[in-house]
Design a protein around this motif. Structure first.
Motif, PDB file in Angstrom:
ATOM      1  N   ASN A   1      -4.413 -12.710   1.349  1.00 29.60           N
ATOM      2  CA  ASN A   1      -3.180 -12.087   1.830  1.00 29.60           C
ATOM      3  C   ASN A   1      -3.409 -11.316   3.117  1.00 29.60           C
ATOM      4  OD1 ASN A   1      -1.854 -13.105  -0.385  1.00 29.60           O
ATOM      5  ND2 ASN A   1      -2.281 -11.295  -1.628  1.00 29.60           N
TER       6      ASN A   1
ATOM      7  N   ARG B   1       5.849  -1.774 -10.416  1.00 28.01           N
ATOM      8  CA  ARG B   1       6.580  -0.562 -10.803  1.00 28.01           C
ATOM      9  C   ARG B   1       7.753  -0.309  -9.873  1.00 28.01           C
ATOM     10  NH1 ARG B   1       1.659   3.671 -11.996  1.00 28.01           N
ATOM     11  NH2 ARG B   1       0.654   2.394 -13.563  1.00 28.01           N
TER      12      ARG B   1
ATOM     13  N   ARG C   1       8.820 -13.779  -3.510  1.00 24.11           N
ATOM     14  CA  ARG C   1       9.963 -13.381  -4.331  1.00 24.11           C
ATOM     15  C   ARG C   1      10.548 -12.070  -3.850  1.00 24.11           C
ATOM     16  NH1 ARG C   1       8.783 -14.481 -10.598  1.00 24.11           N
ATOM     17  NH2 ARG C   1      10.680 -13.231 -10.721  1.00 24.11           N
TER      18      ARG C   1
ATOM     19  N   LEU D   1       7.554  -0.290  -6.587  1.00 21.18           N
ATOM     20  CA  LEU D   1       7.178   0.345  -5.312  1.00 21.18           C
ATOM     21  C   LEU D   1       7.388  -0.574  -4.122  1.00 21.18           C
ATOM     22  CD1 LEU D   1       3.922   2.420  -5.827  1.00 21.18           C
ATOM     23  CD2 LEU D   1       6.306   3.138  -5.817  1.00 21.18           C
TER      24      LEU D   1
ATOM     25  N   ASN E   1       1.002 -16.542  -2.507  1.00 25.15           N
ATOM     26  CA  ASN E   1       1.460 -15.158  -2.690  1.00 25.15           C
ATOM     27  C   ASN E   1       2.908 -15.155  -3.200  1.00 25.15           C
ATOM     28  OD1 ASN E   1       1.996 -12.451  -2.616  1.00 25.15           O
ATOM     29  ND2 ASN E   1       1.085 -12.111  -0.603  1.00 25.15           N
ATOM     30  N   GLU E   2       3.063 -15.551  -4.464  1.00 20.70           N
ATOM     31  CA  GLU E   2       4.396 -15.670  -5.054  1.00 20.70           C
ATOM     32  C   GLU E   2       5.117 -14.325  -5.094  1.00 20.70           C
ATOM     33  OE1 GLU E   2       6.152 -18.326  -5.746  1.00 20.70           O
ATOM     34  OE2 GLU E   2       4.431 -19.433  -4.984  1.00 20.70           O
ATOM     35  N   ALA E   3       4.361 -13.250  -5.359  1.00 21.37           N
ATOM     36  CA  ALA E   3       4.996 -11.927  -5.452  1.00 21.37           C
ATOM     37  C   ALA E   3       5.693 -11.582  -4.134  1.00 21.37           C
ATOM     38  CB  ALA E   3       3.954 -10.878  -5.805  1.00 21.37           C
TER      39      ALA E   3
HETATM   40  C1  LIG Z   1       3.759  -8.219  -3.079  1.00 25.20           C
HETATM   41  C2  LIG Z   1       3.658  -6.761  -3.498  1.00 25.20           C
HETATM   42  C3  LIG Z   1       3.904  -5.897  -2.254  1.00 25.20           C
HETATM   43  C4  LIG Z   1       4.750  -6.457  -4.534  1.00 25.20           C
HETATM   44  O1  LIG Z   1       4.726  -5.070  -4.809  1.00 25.20           O
HETATM   45  P1  LIG Z   1       5.126  -4.482  -6.243  1.00 25.20           P
HETATM   46  O2  LIG Z   1       5.283  -3.014  -6.106  1.00 25.20           O
HETATM   47  O3  LIG Z   1       4.181  -4.952  -7.274  1.00 25.20           O
HETATM   48  O4  LIG Z   1       6.561  -5.160  -6.474  1.00 25.20           O
HETATM   49  P2  LIG Z   1       7.794  -4.575  -7.270  1.00 25.20           P
HETATM   50  O5  LIG Z   1       7.347  -3.978  -8.572  1.00 25.20           O
HETATM   51  O6  LIG Z   1       8.612  -3.697  -6.372  1.00 25.20           O
HETATM   52  O7  LIG Z   1       8.605  -5.907  -7.582  1.00 25.20           O
HETATM   53  C5  LIG Z   1       9.598  -6.383  -6.691  1.00 25.20           C
HETATM   54  C6  LIG Z   1       9.745  -7.880  -6.848  1.00 25.20           C
HETATM   55  O8  LIG Z   1       8.589  -8.540  -6.345  1.00 25.20           O
HETATM   56  C7  LIG Z   1       8.354  -9.725  -7.104  1.00 25.20           C
HETATM   57  N1  LIG Z   1       7.051  -9.618  -7.758  1.00 25.20           N
HETATM   58  C8  LIG Z   1       6.259  -8.524  -7.845  1.00 25.20           C
HETATM   59  N2  LIG Z   1       5.099  -8.834  -8.455  1.00 25.20           N
HETATM   60  C9  LIG Z   1       5.172 -10.138  -8.784  1.00 25.20           C
HETATM   61  C10 LIG Z   1       4.278 -11.058  -9.386  1.00 25.20           C
HETATM   62  N3  LIG Z   1       3.072 -10.666  -9.827  1.00 25.20           N
HETATM   63  N4  LIG Z   1       4.672 -12.353  -9.506  1.00 25.20           N
HETATM   64  C11 LIG Z   1       5.870 -12.753  -9.050  1.00 25.20           C
HETATM   65  N5  LIG Z   1       6.767 -11.932  -8.460  1.00 25.20           N
HETATM   66  C12 LIG Z   1       6.424 -10.642  -8.326  1.00 25.20           C
HETATM   67  C13 LIG Z   1       9.460  -9.822  -8.114  1.00 25.20           C
HETATM   68  O9  LIG Z   1      10.511 -10.574  -7.554  1.00 25.20           O
HETATM   69  C14 LIG Z   1       9.865  -8.376  -8.269  1.00 25.20           C
HETATM   70  O10 LIG Z   1      11.176  -8.250  -8.710  1.00 25.20           O
HETATM   71  P3  LIG Z   1      11.522  -8.217 -10.282  1.00 25.20           P
HETATM   72  O11 LIG Z   1      10.746  -7.081 -10.858  1.00 25.20           O
HETATM   73  O12 LIG Z   1      13.005  -8.008 -10.301  1.00 25.20           O
HETATM   74  O13 LIG Z   1      11.086  -9.538 -10.827  1.00 25.20           O
HETATM   75  C15 LIG Z   1       2.281  -6.465  -4.149  1.00 25.20           C
HETATM   76  O14 LIG Z   1       2.039  -7.432  -5.151  1.00 25.20           O
HETATM   77  C16 LIG Z   1       1.113  -6.435  -3.193  1.00 25.20           C
HETATM   78  O15 LIG Z   1       0.840  -5.416  -2.571  1.00 25.20           O
HETATM   79  N6  LIG Z   1       0.388  -7.569  -3.063  1.00 25.20           N
HETATM   80  C17 LIG Z   1      -0.838  -7.619  -2.274  1.00 25.20           C
HETATM   81  C18 LIG Z   1      -0.621  -7.399  -0.793  1.00 25.20           C
HETATM   82  C19 LIG Z   1       0.341  -8.389  -0.229  1.00 25.20           C
HETATM   83  O16 LIG Z   1       0.387  -9.527  -0.619  1.00 25.20           O
HETATM   84  N7  LIG Z   1       1.119  -7.907   0.740  1.00 25.20           N
HETATM   85  C20 LIG Z   1       2.108  -8.703   1.384  1.00 25.20           C
HETATM   86  C21 LIG Z   1       1.542  -9.479   2.510  1.00 25.20           C
HETATM   87  S1  LIG Z   1       2.880 -10.463   3.216  1.00 25.20           S
END
Ligand SMILES: CC(C)(COP(=O)(O)OP(=O)(O)OC[C@H]1O[C@@H](n2cnc3c(N)ncnc32)[C@H](O)[C@@H]1OP(=O)(O)O)[C@@H](O)C(=O)NCCC(=O)NCCS
Length: 172
Positions: free
Chosen positions: A33, A104, A139, A106, A134-136
């Motif tokens: 990422n 959570r 999404r 954030l 990076n599905e998270a």
């Molecule tokens: C991507 C990231 C920022 C999400 O942050 P987070 O605080 O965990 O996310 P949130 O709790 O606010 O969730 C918001 C939405 O993100 C998506 N999401 C979060 N974690 C997820 C996972 N493990 N799988 C799929 N979707 C996910 C969902 O759509 C979620 O909404 P929902 O709870 O209604 O389903 C975090 O996983 C992260 O820091 N990842 C590593 C660094 C990174 O990839 N940065 C981005 C580079 S472009």
């Protein structure tokens, strides 16, 4: 996991740089990422902080208290997309949540405040670059109305393999 659900979102200050670096460096070590291969030094983190702020871009942190100490659970920021004059209303976002503070809400809160601030600062187009797998992030971007503008094949190389990048864009 850290036992708290109470976070404050605020603009980052210089004193946050070490913890922001720790969050980024963890991600550099375990994932694609971030395309750096090695950790970012404190000095480079500080240079990033100063150039971001003086460049007119925001940085937000989410903080919480753990055993009476303020801990940074994540950050979001904007940065230059490209430096030529005509790109000055476009910015690229970054968002990183500490691995013990994920899922959570954030990410959603930090991106929401970042986009509101971007609008206040008169940015027009916000770009995200999301690595393969990076599905998270995909999404999260989708929830804010970002549209996928394209996938760049083999755009990065890390951990001995080529990695595609999905570019997303939101017009404010
Ligand atoms: C991507 C990231 C920022 C999400 O942050 P987070 O605080 O965990 O996310 P949130 O709790 O606010 O969730 C918001 C939405 O993100 C998506 N999401 C979060 N974690 C997820 C996972 N493990 N799988 C799929 N979707 C996910 C969902 O759509 C979620 O909404 P929902 O709870 O209604 O389903 C975090 O996983 C992260 O820091 N990842 C590593 C660094 C990174 O990839 N940065 C981005 C580079 S472009």
């Amino acid at each position: 996991m850290v036992e708290t659900n109470s976070y404050t979102i605020r603009p980052a200050v210089e004193a946050d740089v070490a913890q922001i670096n720790d969050i980024v460096n963890y991600e550099i070590g375990v994932s694609v990422n971030n395309f750096n291969y090695g950790p970012r030094s404190y000095e480079d983190g500080l240079a990033w902080f100063n150039s971001t702020i003086t460049g007119g871009y925001p940085i937000f942190v989410a903080t919480t208290l753990v055993n009476g100490e303020e801990v940074v659970g994540g950050y979001s920021s904007l940065g230059s997309f490209r430096q030529k004059d005509g790109y000055r209303f476009t910015a690229e976002y970054s968002i990183y949540i500490h691995h013990e503070h994920r899922k959570r809400g954030l990410g959603r809160r930090l991106l929401s405040d970042l986009l509101a601030e971007a609008k206040t600062r008169k940015f027009h187009a916000i770009i995200g670059s999301i690595s393969e797998g990076n599905e998270a992030s995909l999404r999260l971007a989708d929830q804010f109305g970002f549209r996928v503008v394209g996938v760049m094949k083999d755009n990065g190389y890390k951990f001995d393999r080529w990695i595609d990048n999905t570019f997303v864009e939101l017009i404010l």
